[in-house]
Motif scaffolding. Structure first.
Motif, PDB file in Angstrom:
ATOM      1  N   GLY A   1       0.793  -1.204   0.000  1.00 47.49           N
ATOM      2  CA  GLY A   1       0.000   0.000   0.000  1.00 47.49           C
ATOM      3  C   GLY A   1       0.834   1.266   0.000  1.00 47.49           C
ATOM      4  N   ALA A   2       0.235   2.355   0.466  1.00 50.71           N
ATOM      5  CA  ALA A   2       0.863   3.672   0.384  1.00 50.71           C
ATOM      6  C   ALA A   2       0.309   4.565   1.486  1.00 50.71           C
ATOM      7  CB  ALA A   2       0.596   4.293  -0.985  1.00 50.71           C
ATOM      8  N   GLN A   3       0.799   5.809   1.536  1.00 56.17           N
ATOM      9  CA  GLN A   3       0.270   6.783   2.471  1.00 56.17           C
ATOM     10  C   GLN A   3      -1.074   7.298   1.989  1.00 56.17           C
ATOM     11  OE1 GLN A   3       4.078   8.899   2.297  1.00 56.17           O
ATOM     12  NE2 GLN A   3       3.923   9.169   4.496  1.00 56.17           N
ATOM     13  N   GLY A   4      -1.936   7.585   2.952  1.00 55.13           N
ATOM     14  CA  GLY A   4      -3.297   8.005   2.658  1.00 55.13           C
ATOM     15  C   GLY A   4      -4.251   7.234   3.541  1.00 55.13           C
ATOM     16  N   PHE A   5      -5.436   7.737   3.693  1.00 53.48           N
ATOM     17  CA  PHE A   5      -6.406   7.092   4.572  1.00 53.48           C
ATOM     18  C   PHE A   5      -6.812   5.735   4.017  1.00 53.48           C
ATOM     19  CE2 PHE A   5      -7.448  11.673   5.635  1.00 53.48           C
ATOM     20  CZ  PHE A   5      -6.753  11.638   6.834  1.00 53.48           C
ATOM     21  N   GLY A   6      -6.630   4.705   4.817  1.00 52.09           N
ATOM     22  CA  GLY A   6      -7.039   3.355   4.459  1.00 52.09           C
ATOM     23  C   GLY A   6      -6.257   2.741   3.316  1.00 52.09           C
ATOM     24  N   LEU A   7      -5.034   3.208   3.076  1.00 52.76           N
ATOM     25  CA  LEU A   7      -4.291   2.754   1.897  1.00 52.76           C
ATOM     26  C   LEU A   7      -3.111   1.849   2.227  1.00 52.76           C
ATOM     27  CD1 LEU A   7      -4.217   5.940  -0.368  1.00 52.76           C
ATOM     28  CD2 LEU A   7      -5.824   4.028  -0.401  1.00 52.76           C
ATOM     29  N   MET A   8      -3.013   1.337   3.446  1.00 51.05           N
ATOM     30  CA  MET A   8      -1.899   0.449   3.791  1.00 51.05           C
ATOM     31  C   MET A   8      -2.429  -0.795   4.486  1.00 51.05           C
ATOM     32  SD  MET A   8       1.417  -0.115   3.715  1.00 51.05           S
ATOM     33  CE  MET A   8       2.295   1.433   3.434  1.00 51.05           C
TER      34      MET A   8
ATOM     35  N   PRO B   1      -4.920   5.885  10.419  1.00 55.23           N
ATOM     36  CA  PRO B   1      -5.118   5.838   8.971  1.00 55.23           C
ATOM     37  C   PRO B   1      -6.566   6.012   8.536  1.00 55.23           C
ATOM     38  CG  PRO B   1      -4.922   3.614   9.815  1.00 55.23           C
ATOM     39  CD  PRO B   1      -4.784   4.537  11.002  1.00 55.23           C
ATOM     40  N   VAL B   2      -7.337   6.775   9.328  1.00 51.47           N
ATOM     41  CA  VAL B   2      -8.738   7.051   9.005  1.00 51.47           C
ATOM     42  C   VAL B   2      -8.947   8.555   9.044  1.00 51.47           C
ATOM     43  CG1 VAL B   2      -9.731   4.845   9.723  1.00 51.47           C
ATOM     44  CG2 VAL B   2      -9.261   6.601  11.435  1.00 51.47           C
ATOM     45  N   GLU B   3      -9.958   9.048   8.318  1.00 52.18           N
ATOM     46  CA  GLU B   3     -10.159  10.502   8.240  1.00 52.18           C
ATOM     47  C   GLU B   3     -10.459  11.118   9.591  1.00 52.18           C
ATOM     48  OE1 GLU B   3     -12.327  12.524   5.312  1.00 52.18           O
ATOM     49  OE2 GLU B   3     -11.874  11.127   3.709  1.00 52.18           O
ATOM     50  N   MET B   4     -11.245  10.436  10.390  1.00 57.17           N
ATOM     51  CA  MET B   4     -11.544  10.885  11.745  1.00 57.17           C
ATOM     52  C   MET B   4     -11.328   9.706  12.686  1.00 57.17           C
ATOM     53  SD  MET B   4     -12.299  14.080  11.973  1.00 57.17           S
ATOM     54  CE  MET B   4     -12.377  15.375  10.727  1.00 57.17           C
ATOM     55  N   PRO B   5     -10.917   9.955  13.940  1.00 53.74           N
ATOM     56  CA  PRO B   5     -10.592   8.862  14.842  1.00 53.74           C
ATOM     57  C   PRO B   5     -11.675   7.799  14.914  1.00 53.74           C
ATOM     58  CG  PRO B   5      -9.905  10.920  15.803  1.00 53.74           C
ATOM     59  CD  PRO B   5     -10.648  11.272  14.545  1.00 53.74           C
ATOM     60  N   LYS B   6     -11.225   6.590  14.924  1.00 55.60           N
ATOM     61  CA  LYS B   6     -12.104   5.432  14.987  1.00 55.60           C
ATOM     62  C   LYS B   6     -11.419   4.429  15.902  1.00 55.60           C
ATOM     63  CE  LYS B   6     -14.661   2.461  11.742  1.00 55.60           C
ATOM     64  NZ  LYS B   6     -14.912   2.211  10.300  1.00 55.60           N
ATOM     65  N   LEU B   7     -12.146   3.925  16.908  1.00 54.57           N
ATOM     66  CA  LEU B   7     -11.516   3.125  17.942  1.00 54.57           C
ATOM     67  C   LEU B   7     -11.676   1.624  17.746  1.00 54.57           C
ATOM     68  CD1 LEU B   7     -12.441   5.267  21.084  1.00 54.57           C
ATOM     69  CD2 LEU B   7     -10.470   5.460  19.547  1.00 54.57           C
ATOM     70  N   ALA B   8     -12.689   1.218  16.986  1.00 52.05           N
ATOM     71  CA  ALA B   8     -12.946  -0.212  16.812  1.00 52.05           C
ATOM     72  C   ALA B   8     -12.798  -0.595  15.343  1.00 52.05           C
ATOM     73  CB  ALA B   8     -14.345  -0.569  17.313  1.00 52.05           C
ATOM     74  N   PRO B   9     -11.953  -1.554  15.026  1.00 50.67           N
ATOM     75  CA  PRO B   9     -11.805  -1.977  13.625  1.00 50.67           C
ATOM     76  C   PRO B   9     -13.037  -2.696  13.114  1.00 50.67           C
ATOM     77  CG  PRO B   9     -10.565  -3.417  15.089  1.00 50.67           C
ATOM     78  CD  PRO B   9     -11.089  -2.308  15.941  1.00 50.67           C
ATOM     79  N   ASP B  10     -13.253  -2.613  11.799  1.00 50.32           N
ATOM     80  CA  ASP B  10     -14.323  -3.345  11.168  1.00 50.32           C
ATOM     81  C   ASP B  10     -13.861  -3.747   9.778  1.00 50.32           C
ATOM     82  OD1 ASP B  10     -14.555  -1.020   9.584  1.00 50.32           O
ATOM     83  OD2 ASP B  10     -16.180  -0.225  10.825  1.00 50.32           O
ATOM     84  N   ALA B  11     -14.777  -4.294   8.990  1.00 55.14           N
ATOM     85  CA  ALA B  11     -14.397  -4.784   7.663  1.00 55.14           C
ATOM     86  C   ALA B  11     -13.891  -3.656   6.773  1.00 55.14           C
ATOM     87  CB  ALA B  11     -15.590  -5.483   7.015  1.00 55.14           C
TER      88      ALA B  11
ATOM     89  N   ASP C   1     -12.516  -0.706   7.821  1.00 55.96           N
ATOM     90  CA  ASP C   1     -11.285  -0.137   8.371  1.00 55.96           C
ATOM     91  C   ASP C   1     -10.672  -1.115   9.373  1.00 55.96           C
ATOM     92  OD1 ASP C   1     -11.330   2.521   7.115  1.00 55.96           O
ATOM     93  OD2 ASP C   1     -13.128   2.836   8.327  1.00 55.96           O
ATOM     94  N   PRO C   2      -9.875  -2.059   8.886  1.00 53.28           N
ATOM     95  CA  PRO C   2      -9.262  -3.020   9.813  1.00 53.28           C
ATOM     96  C   PRO C   2      -8.195  -2.397  10.696  1.00 53.28           C
ATOM     97  CG  PRO C   2      -8.457  -3.350   7.575  1.00 53.28           C
ATOM     98  CD  PRO C   2      -9.558  -2.357   7.484  1.00 53.28           C
TER      99      PRO C   2
END
Length: 679
Positions: free
Chosen positions: A483-490, A541-551, A553-554
């Motif tokens: 992957g690469a730098q960017g939201f959800g790209l790695m 690696p998400v646009e806004m903080p997210k505390l629990a992973p899901d399908a 945003d792992p």
């Protein structure tokens, strides 16, 4: 100097021409031409986003601003994405006979060819004319394309397990996502983030804090205030010891109406070595601004205390559109006041869209080593001239959005302070499918015939951070294999750390150290603290903080702080530190000497004194990071009470003015570091 387009020349001729109105266009320029379409779920809108509209009842508000974002004066947290689409264009793609007039070419630019364009006749995968391997190599659309690189980068190489790989331990919480970080002269660590809709801390006015101060000893963390959005800023330490953050992004008033536009902001944070506890004193923003908007800029303090600030986006929009880019540099005074001039920089202009967050290292002759994309040069800031063009680095892209890690090896008088620089990792394009590069290139840019010496890590890594340790070895850690730098790209986090010993022969420098249990992907940091350990935190690696992973945003926001204990402090070594270290002065003058007294363990054999500057850390770029081995006299082998005479760096070209840490190592084990001010 030749620049790539007349448009860039015109755009950079004055400050006024690159302020927001010309960069973004006015609101009236956009609205009449927009065909109204469906609302996007990320808040983007306007002509640059498919004519999408804003939902008046939605979370973002109903007005589409000139930034292409909702609520009139706000912007979303999205980032510029270059994308992989053109990377699949085969060499010698269909082209017309029409020759470019502005340096753009290929399928995205009316199938124009480069012809005799001054920068080169290769049309890159991204539609720019040039002659570097980034233009003529993979994806080259027309011109003198290379079917294969002139020098192939090596594939993965095994790295045997280190005899002692150190250890990771979770020790605290960062309070805010750690997009930026720096070790401050009070021994605490500053964390700085963009505007978010959640952090662990709040400021006195009840809004979420976007900066914090963390104590590596007690693990206490306190909120810090700031006035402008610091999203993806650059930074450096001033000669007076303050750290500055330069550039950023537009306001998000729906998150915090107190935080203003940060595109051209300059923020200051001061701490003293006598300040023994976090006091919560926030960032100072007296109102002076950069000469132009800069998002993703690099900063470097110069020998005279002035500050070189280079690159950046004018608006955060598509970097393949020249009008969005700022491939220039400007100079700030020692107090971080701009001279008001934006000067086009050859290597940035030629390497668009891979021109942001360049690697910059100050060399011992006062010039800069500048690296972007796959290209490098020695650059004289004062005369705006290229002193020496260096060979391209084989392999994939190495700077944003496929950033690897870049480290200048410790400098010493043994080789007349000659610089030796390594760059590791990288990737092919900005997408989660991008392969990452395992190769490293090492170069001595001021040698008579500089060439890249190639070696490699055990696997490809993007966003790998190179951090100098107190003994002069390098710790590479963090990042991912795909992957690469960017939201959800790695994806495929690389959890194991690597130790790199620059004194070993080629092929024997890498060993595999301990592994973390925490994925450290986009927006994570690592830096050494006063105890000689490495603080590791972040990953957002998400646009806004997210505390629990899901399908979807792992990998999500992580506030956990880890301490990596290097081998030199593992086991019995922790009890062999030199103690009672006293410096005769905390104000170190270049060209002079100072004294150090210490208590060494019984029967100690060797001593080494290192001068360390951690710099400003963001996006795996360590701005200003450097280390010097200082000459010492007076050591008596086997004696416990020692008095050393230490020779300071010869000049501020070798050690630019600012705060540094002195580490005394006895038989390879460091005592607690102490901050000094070098001038």
């Amino acid at each position: 100097m030749v620049v790539s387009t007349a448009k860039i020349v015109r755009m950079m001729e004055s400050v006024e021409e690159i302020k927001y109105p010309s960069s973004f266009g006015s609101l009236s320029d956009q609205i009449p031409t927009v065909q109204l379409r469906a609302v996007r779920d990320d808040g983007r809108c306007g002509k640059d986003f498919g004519g999408a509209t804003c939902d008046p009842k939605g979370a973002y508000g109903g007005c589409c601003s000139m930034y292409g974002t909702p609520s009139g004066t706000t912007t979303s947290a999205a980032e510029p994405v270059i994308g992989p689409a053109t990377s699949s264009i085969p060499p010698q793609a269909t082209a017309t006979a029409k020759v470019t007039t502005d340096g753009t070419c290929g399928t995205t630019n009316n199938n124009e060819v480069c012809g005799n364009w001054p920068n080169g006749n290769c049309c890159s995968a991204y539609g720019f004319c040039g002659s570097t391997s980034a233009h003529c190599g993979g994806g080259c659309q027309s011109g003198n394309c290379l079917n294969a690189p002139a020098v192939a980068a090596p594939g993965p190489s095994p790295a045997p397990l280190a005899p002692n790989g150190g250890s990771f331990e979770i020790v605290g919480q960062s309070g805010v996502p750690a997009m930026h970080a720096a070790l401050m002269p009070n021994g605490k660590v500053m964390f700085l983030d963009k505007l978010e809709n959640y952090t662990q801390l709040k400021t006195a006015n009840g809004y979420y804090a976007m900066s914090s101060e963390y104590d590596p000893v007690t693990h206490a963390v306190v909120p810090l205030t700031y006035l402008t959005n610091a999203f993806c800023s650059g930074g450096t330490f001033l000669a007076d010891g303050r750290v500055i953050s330069v550039g950023g992004n537009a306001p998000l008033t729906w998150l915090d109406p107190n935080i203003g536009d940060g595109f051209d902001a300059i923020r200051y944070l001061g701490r003293s070595s006598s300040n023994k506890a976090p006091d919560g004193q926030g960032w100072s923003e007296p109102g002076n601004k950069l000469a132009s908007a800069r998002w993703y800029a690099t900063a470097q303090t110069m020998p005279d205390g002035t500050v070189f600030v280079a690159s950046g986006s004018l608006n955060g929009l598509d970097p393949t559109v020249l009008a969005n880019n700022n491939p220039t540099y400007e100079i700030l005074s020692p107090q971080a006041v701009t001279q008001g001039k934006n000067i086009p920089m050859d290597i940035l202009v030629k390497n668009q869209p891979y021109y942001m967050y360049p690697f910059v290292h100050l060399l011992n002759d006062g010039n800069l080593f500048v690296f972007v994309s796959k290209s490098a040069q020695v650059f004289n800031v004062g005369s705006n001239t290229i002193v020496k063009a260096l060979p391209d680095l084989p392999g994939e892209y190495r700077t944003y959005p496929n950033t690897g890690g870049s480290v200048m090896m410790p400098l010493s008088s043994k080789n007349n302070w000659a610089p030796d620089i390594i760059i590791c990792g990288g990737g092919a394009y900005q997408d989660i499918t991008s392969p990452t590069d395992p190769s490293c290139g090492r170069i001595q840019p001021l040698s008579d015939n500089p060439k890249w010496e190639m070696e490699s890590m055990p696997e490809g890594r993007g966003m790998v951070e190179g951090t100098l340790l107190a003994d002069g070895t390098v710790l590479f850690l963090n990042g991912g294999n795909r992957g690469a730098q960017g939201f959800g790209l790695m994806q495929n986090p690389t959890l194991e750390a690597l130790l790199y010993d620059p004194s070993q022969p080629l092929g024997k420098r890498f060993t595999t150290a301990a592994s973390s249990t925490v994925p450290r992907l986009y927006h994570s940091v690592a830096l050494m603290t006063l105890d000689g350990c490495v603080l590791v935190t972040g990953s957002n690696p998400v646009e806004m903080p997210k505390l629990a992973p899901d399908a979807k945003d792992p990998y999500v926001t992580d506030f956990r702080v880890e301490k990596y204990t290097p081998p030199y402090l593992q086991g019995d070594n922790a009890n062999k530190r030199p103690t009672n270290i006293v410096l005769s002065t905390l104000d170190v003058k270049t060209g002079g000497q100072f004294k150090i007294t210490l208590t060494a363990p019984a029967n100690a054999k060797t001593v080494k004194v290192m001068l360390y500057h951690g710099g400003f850390v963001t996006h795996s770029v360590h701005m200003g990071h450097r280390m010097l081995e200082l000459d010492t006299a007076g050591w008596v082998q086997g004696q416990t009470a020692q008095t050393l005479t230490v020779t300071a760096p010869p000049n501020t070209k070798v050690a630019p003015p600012g705060p540094y840490v002195v580490y005394c190592l006895v038989d390879g084990v460091p005592g607690m570091g102490q901050f000094v001010q070098v001038s």
